[in-house]
Design a protein around this motif. Sequence first.
Motif, mmCIF file in Angstrom:
data_model
loop_
_atom_site.group_PDB
_atom_site.id
_atom_site.type_symbol
_atom_site.label_atom_id
_atom_site.label_comp_id
_atom_site.label_asym_id
_atom_site.label_seq_id
_atom_site.Cartn_x
_atom_site.Cartn_y
_atom_site.Cartn_z
ATOM 1 N N VAL A 105 -4.909 3.939 -3.355
ATOM 2 C CA VAL A 105 -4.519 4.027 -4.765
ATOM 3 C C VAL A 105 -5.350 5.085 -5.493
ATOM 4 C CG1 VAL A 105 -4.478 2.788 -6.958
ATOM 5 C CG2 VAL A 105 -3.663 1.669 -4.882
ATOM 6 N N THR A 139 3.992 1.540 -1.059
ATOM 7 C CA THR A 139 4.690 1.644 -2.346
ATOM 8 C C THR A 139 3.762 2.167 -3.437
ATOM 9 O OG1 THR A 139 6.105 -0.231 -1.729
ATOM 10 C CG2 THR A 139 6.031 0.375 -4.060
ATOM 11 N N LEU A 140 2.537 1.634 -3.483
ATOM 12 C CA LEU A 140 1.569 2.091 -4.488
ATOM 13 C C LEU A 140 1.207 3.558 -4.286
ATOM 14 C CD1 LEU A 140 -0.856 -0.972 -4.701
ATOM 15 C CD2 LEU A 140 0.757 -0.209 -6.439
ATOM 16 N N SER A 141 1.056 3.979 -3.019
ATOM 17 C CA SER A 141 0.707 5.376 -2.748
ATOM 18 C C SER A 141 1.815 6.317 -3.197
ATOM 19 C CB SER A 141 0.413 5.571 -1.255
ATOM 20 O OG SER A 141 1.589 5.429 -0.483
ATOM 21 N N CYS A 159 1.765 6.318 -7.176
ATOM 22 C CA CYS A 159 0.610 7.058 -7.710
ATOM 23 C C CYS A 159 0.702 8.544 -7.397
ATOM 24 C CB CYS A 159 -0.688 6.474 -7.146
ATOM 25 S SG CYS A 159 -1.032 4.789 -7.673
ATOM 26 N N SER A 185 -4.127 8.708 -6.883
ATOM 27 C CA SER A 185 -4.180 8.868 -8.339
ATOM 28 C C SER A 185 -5.114 9.985 -8.790
ATOM 29 C CB SER A 185 -4.630 7.552 -8.992
ATOM 30 O OG SER A 185 -3.786 6.490 -8.624
ATOM 31 N N GLU A 226 0.832 -1.205 0.000
ATOM 32 C CA GLU A 226 0.000 0.000 0.000
ATOM 33 C C GLU A 226 0.865 1.252 0.000
ATOM 34 O OE1 GLU A 226 -3.395 2.107 2.851
ATOM 35 O OE2 GLU A 226 -2.838 0.005 3.156
#
Length: 312
Positions: free
Chosen positions: A243, A9-11, A14, A247, A7
Amino acid sequence: MWLHEIEWTLSVICTSLSITCLSVRVLLQPFSYLLHTHPGTMQFCLCVSLLLAYSLFLVSQKAAAYSSFCWAISLLLHWAFLSSLVWIHAITYDLWGRFRHGRILSSMRERGSLKKVTIYCCLSPSLIVGTACIFDKFYQSSSFSPMYGNGICWINQSNALIVFFVGPASFLCVTNLILIVLMFRDLHVHYKWSKFINSLSISSPVLSISICTKMTCLTGATLLIGLLAGFVNDPFLWMAFTVINSSCGLLVGVTLMWNKRLWRSLALPLKKRTCVWTRGTSSRERRLHVNSVYTDTRSNYSSSKTQSTHHM
């Protein structure tokens, strides 16, 4: 544990993409006469607010909890996200006003109107954040105290989050949806207005119902997923919220720049672009071309409407 790492890393990914896309839109502002209209300037201010919010979010990941720096980041982050939502509302309301009343503003009136909108978009979130700050400093034992920076660099109490962020954001989203529904209703009743709106869009890529609809649906969906994730407390829902929330800047930036007329104006040779854009260098002269398009479009629409009335 591995879900939290994914989570995070994705944040970061994005959020970085959102910052990149918003930066591109901000840097395009001086290079196209289409962006020097009243709606184009409001679009620019929205991107600046979102850019500030996402930049602060990245900085907050490295700030130490319970520190004065984290407290300041939390306060500014709260203000920046609220300001972005207010700018989306202002853009939607401005479009509704132009569409509803066929309003064609002169350069002087546009500058005066933009000043009022800027004051509104800066003052409204400042009042909310100021009130939250009073509770944070003088009523720390209250459940409505946001507890800025006490744990994470954000609001750390659910009641305060609902009152000082979710409530105002939900109100703005609902208001935007109502305005969009009214515009679509008027389009259905007076279908000839669609030609008028399309003609106005030639000189202003922001003047589009679809853009306002996409931004409102995006913010509304983000709020709903966040509320659902908080209610169910499911890690996968929290990941989806993270995410989508990270984004939003990317999606808003792409939505605002997804316009062929904008890129065609940027693709013009510099000499030709200068001839189309202005007859001089002052800010008043930069709007002469756009205002003439507005005026011609409005007069053509009024004359066609008068002729159709006589035929009836």
